[in-house]
Write an enzyme that holds these catalytic residues in place. Structure first.
Site, mmCIF file in Angstrom:
data_model
loop_
_atom_site.group_PDB
_atom_site.id
_atom_site.type_symbol
_atom_site.label_atom_id
_atom_site.label_comp_id
_atom_site.label_asym_id
_atom_site.label_seq_id
_atom_site.Cartn_x
_atom_site.Cartn_y
_atom_site.Cartn_z
ATOM 1 C CG PHE A 122 -1.855 1.047 1.455
ATOM 2 C CD1 PHE A 122 -3.054 1.029 0.753
ATOM 3 C CD2 PHE A 122 -1.633 2.067 2.365
ATOM 4 C CE1 PHE A 122 -4.015 2.013 0.972
ATOM 5 C CE2 PHE A 122 -2.585 3.053 2.591
ATOM 6 C CZ PHE A 122 -3.782 3.024 1.891
ATOM 7 C CG LEU A 124 -1.883 7.417 1.766
ATOM 8 C CD1 LEU A 124 -2.734 7.942 0.613
ATOM 9 C CD2 LEU A 124 -2.809 7.085 2.957
ATOM 10 C CB THR A 125 3.279 7.591 3.643
ATOM 11 O OG1 THR A 125 2.232 7.194 4.524
ATOM 12 C CG2 THR A 125 4.192 8.567 4.366
ATOM 13 C CD GLU A 126 3.054 11.666 -2.361
ATOM 14 O OE1 GLU A 126 3.289 12.891 -2.314
ATOM 15 O OE2 GLU A 126 2.382 11.111 -3.250
ATOM 16 N N GLY A 130 2.246 12.939 5.102
ATOM 17 C CA GLY A 130 2.128 11.827 6.051
ATOM 18 C C GLY A 130 0.709 11.832 6.594
ATOM 19 C CG HIS A 343 11.171 -8.851 32.303
ATOM 20 N ND1 HIS A 343 9.813 -8.776 32.105
ATOM 21 C CD2 HIS A 343 11.555 -10.052 31.818
ATOM 22 C CE1 HIS A 343 9.390 -9.885 31.508
ATOM 23 N NE2 HIS A 343 10.429 -10.683 31.336
ATOM 24 N N GLY A 345 16.258 -4.790 35.468
ATOM 25 C CA GLY A 345 17.387 -4.602 34.533
ATOM 26 C C GLY A 345 17.356 -5.596 33.385
ATOM 27 C CD GLU A 368 -2.496 -0.188 8.727
ATOM 28 O OE1 GLU A 368 -3.708 -0.254 8.941
ATOM 29 O OE2 GLU A 368 -1.822 -1.153 8.293
HETATM 30 N N1 COS Z 1 -14.303 6.058 4.524
HETATM 31 C C1 COS Z 1 -14.775 6.573 3.372
HETATM 32 N N2 COS Z 1 -14.607 7.867 3.017
HETATM 33 C C2 COS Z 1 -13.931 8.651 3.875
HETATM 34 C C3 COS Z 1 -13.408 8.166 5.089
HETATM 35 C C4 COS Z 1 -13.624 6.805 5.414
HETATM 36 N N3 COS Z 1 -13.161 6.291 6.548
HETATM 37 N N4 COS Z 1 -12.784 9.177 5.706
HETATM 38 C C5 COS Z 1 -12.908 10.261 4.925
HETATM 39 N N5 COS Z 1 -13.598 9.931 3.814
HETATM 40 C C6 COS Z 1 -14.001 10.827 2.713
HETATM 41 C C7 COS Z 1 -14.744 12.027 3.289
HETATM 42 O O1 COS Z 1 -16.115 11.726 3.427
HETATM 43 C C8 COS Z 1 -14.498 13.091 2.237
HETATM 44 O O2 COS Z 1 -15.364 12.888 1.159
HETATM 45 P P1 COS Z 1 -16.325 14.091 0.638
HETATM 46 O O3 COS Z 1 -15.382 15.168 0.248
HETATM 47 O O4 COS Z 1 -17.073 13.491 -0.502
HETATM 48 O O5 COS Z 1 -17.162 14.472 1.800
HETATM 49 C C9 COS Z 1 -13.084 12.759 1.742
HETATM 50 O O6 COS Z 1 -12.860 11.402 2.078
HETATM 51 C C10 COS Z 1 -12.042 13.625 2.403
HETATM 52 O O7 COS Z 1 -12.131 13.420 3.798
HETATM 53 P P2 COS Z 1 -11.673 14.517 4.861
HETATM 54 O O8 COS Z 1 -12.257 15.853 4.486
HETATM 55 O O9 COS Z 1 -11.953 13.997 6.213
HETATM 56 O O10 COS Z 1 -10.096 14.569 4.566
HETATM 57 P P3 COS Z 1 -8.924 15.279 5.336
HETATM 58 O O11 COS Z 1 -7.951 15.771 4.360
HETATM 59 O O12 COS Z 1 -9.458 16.241 6.347
HETATM 60 O O13 COS Z 1 -8.166 14.028 6.057
HETATM 61 C C11 COS Z 1 -7.520 12.526 7.788
HETATM 62 C C12 COS Z 1 -8.631 13.326 7.062
HETATM 63 C C13 COS Z 1 -6.509 13.417 8.487
HETATM 64 C C14 COS Z 1 -8.311 11.718 8.807
HETATM 65 C C15 COS Z 1 -6.786 11.581 6.787
HETATM 66 O O14 COS Z 1 -5.958 12.311 5.918
HETATM 67 C C16 COS Z 1 -5.958 10.515 7.466
HETATM 68 O O15 COS Z 1 -6.479 9.477 7.880
HETATM 69 N N6 COS Z 1 -4.622 10.731 7.587
HETATM 70 C C17 COS Z 1 -3.716 9.747 8.086
HETATM 71 C C18 COS Z 1 -3.192 8.922 6.965
HETATM 72 C C19 COS Z 1 -2.641 7.625 7.437
HETATM 73 O O16 COS Z 1 -3.255 6.891 8.177
HETATM 74 N N7 COS Z 1 -1.454 7.358 6.974
HETATM 75 C C20 COS Z 1 -0.830 6.121 7.257
HETATM 76 C C21 COS Z 1 -0.334 5.611 5.965
HETATM 77 S S1 COS Z 1 -0.641 3.961 5.693
HETATM 78 S S2 COS Z 1 0.619 3.037 6.850
#
Ligand code: COS
Length: 388
Positions: A122, A124-126, A130, A343, A345, A368
């Site tokens: 997966f 996602l992160t850049e 983050g 535990h 030391g 996550e």
């Molecule tokens: N399921 C489905 N849709 C979701 C959702 C979920 N759990 N959470 C958010 N969405 C949707 C929202 O409904 C919104 O859609 P609409 O624009 O149509 O309403 C869209 O996604 C954007 O959501 P939101 O406005 O909440 O986005 P934000 O940019 O405010 O981000 C956080 C929210 C911070 C919660 C999110 O960026 C996040 O989880 N960040 C952490 C990332 C992470 O876990 N990284 C780890 C990498 S993997 S190891």
């Protein structure tokens, strides 16, 4: 989707035995050599661990979420690096295809995921995205029936093992609505891996950068076939992932507590086992109570997860998942810390498992979604519900 009770009981007992007889004895090897032995990976494939969550129609075992958390509890009792060999495969790496993929994408990829032939990661992160995942910068420019991807993904678990990535890139404008999820085969020209990250703990796991330079990906590999849905797919995938991290946290806490109770019953000071001293008992008791609270929470949320329509998102369930991730990973941090304390030391010495679990546990409050992201999700949803 669920496995019948009898088959599941058998699977669970098999995983328990595998953890006890194969994985726990290999923990020292893992720590010393920073790798999971190939024969263990082969055993994992034969046990079907690469296909736990893939539906039976695609060759997997098809566990429900309630069943998956039970298996993850068992796997939590050993070093998390073992689970990481297949954990992203059946979790955040492939769930996007299962949840939102087209029938063609499911048919093409899921059977190979289930057999372990295709490992998925997966991405996602850049470097600059983050917690603020929706700000990701990796670009995907349309070019005929392809997209051309450029950017860097960071801390990508299992990237060196991956045959394909579920990779989020920007096909449209700013914010979440401009993000699409692609299935990116790892052997496409223009993909390079960075050097392996050197981490605080979790030796044996592989994470590194994935660098994309003019990588041409067929448009047919956008998950679901529609651009602009990728952020939601990623969030849905993370909901299930976070609940499983919570279950792993409980399993790890159980192991630390078992190690600590055993040590307290054997180690003698002032002429008796240290476990007979009430100050030591207090530490064990606090850990047991918190563990039980966390594990009950995971199972309650898993039941709700299974009750909602499959693959649909439900903000109330997402909020509860975040409660589980927040509580269980923080709980594990406290239990691991007390484990070292019980535990004395010896808890700081590498040959005792609690020393390793203490380091391994630290990551669970980060990946996550950090504890603070979970707080944010919970807070926002409570406000939304209050206003509704
Ligand atoms: N399921 C489905 N849709 C979701 C959702 C979920 N759990 N959470 C958010 N969405 C949707 C929202 O409904 C919104 O859609 P609409 O624009 O149509 O309403 C869209 O996604 C954007 O959501 P939101 O406005 O909440 O986005 P934000 O940019 O405010 O981000 C956080 C929210 C911070 C919660 C999110 O960026 C996040 O989880 N960040 C952490 C990332 C992470 O876990 N990284 C780890 C990498 S993997 S190891």
């Amino acid at each position: 989707m669920a496995l019948d009770n009898e088959s599941f009981a058998l699977l669970r007992a098999t995983v328990q035995r595998f953890v006890q007889e194969r994985l726990i004895p290999a923990e020292n090897h893992l720590e010393e050599h920073d790798e999971v032995p190939a024969d263990i990976v082969q055993d994992m494939k034969e046990l079907g661990l690469f296909g736990l969550t893939v539906p039976e129609e695609y060759g997997g075992i098809g566990l429900s979420v309630g069943q998956e958390v039970l298996v993850n509890f068992e796997l939590g009792r050993t070093a998390p690096a073992f689970r990481s060999v297949f954990g992203t495969n059946i979790g955040i790496g492939s769930q996007g295809i299962l949840m939102d993929g087209t029938p063609e994408q499911k048919a093409e990829f899921l059977p190979r995921v289930a057999s372990g032939e295709l490992v998925m990661s997966f991405a996602l992160t850049e470097p600059d995205a983050g917690t603020d995942a929706a700000s990701l910068k990796t670009r995907a420019e349309a070019d005929g029936d392809h997209y051309v991807l450029n950017g860097t993904k960071r801390f990508i678990t299992n990237a060196p093992r991956a045959g394909a990535f579920t990779l989020m890139a920007r096909t449209g404008g700013a914010g979440a609505a401009g993000v699409s999820a692609f299935i990116v085969p790892a052997d496409l020209p223009g993909i390079q891996l960075g050097k392996k990250d050197r981490k605080m703990g979790q030796r044996g796991t592989m994470t590194c950068d994935v660098i994309l330079e003019n990588v041409r990906v067929p448009a047919s590999l956008i998950i679901g076939g529609v651009p602009g849905q990728g952020f939601k797919t990623a969030m849905k995938v993370l909901d299930r992932g976070r609940l499983n991290i919570s279950a792993v946290s409980c399993g790890m806490a159980q192991r630390v507590l078992d190690e600590s109770a055993r040590y307290a019953s054997e180690r003698k000071q002032f002429g008796k086992a240290i476990g007979e001293f009430q100050l030591v008992q207090a530490m064990l008791a606090d850990s047991q109570a918190e563990l039980l609270a966390g594990w009950s929470l995971v199972q309650e949320v898993a039941a709700r997860f299974d009750q909602k329509p499959p693959h649909a998102s439900d903000p109330d369930v997402s909020m509860r998942v975040s409660c589980a991730k927040l509580f269980c990973t923080e709980m594990l941090g406290r239990v691991a810390d007390r484990g070292v304390q019980v535990h004395g030391g010896s808890g700081y010495i590498n040959e005792f498992p609690v020393e390793r679990f203490y380091r391994d546990a630290r990551l669970l409050r980060l990946y996550e979604g950090t504890t603070q992201v979970q707080q944010l999700i919970i807070g926002r949803e409570l406000l939304r519900q209050a206003q509704a």
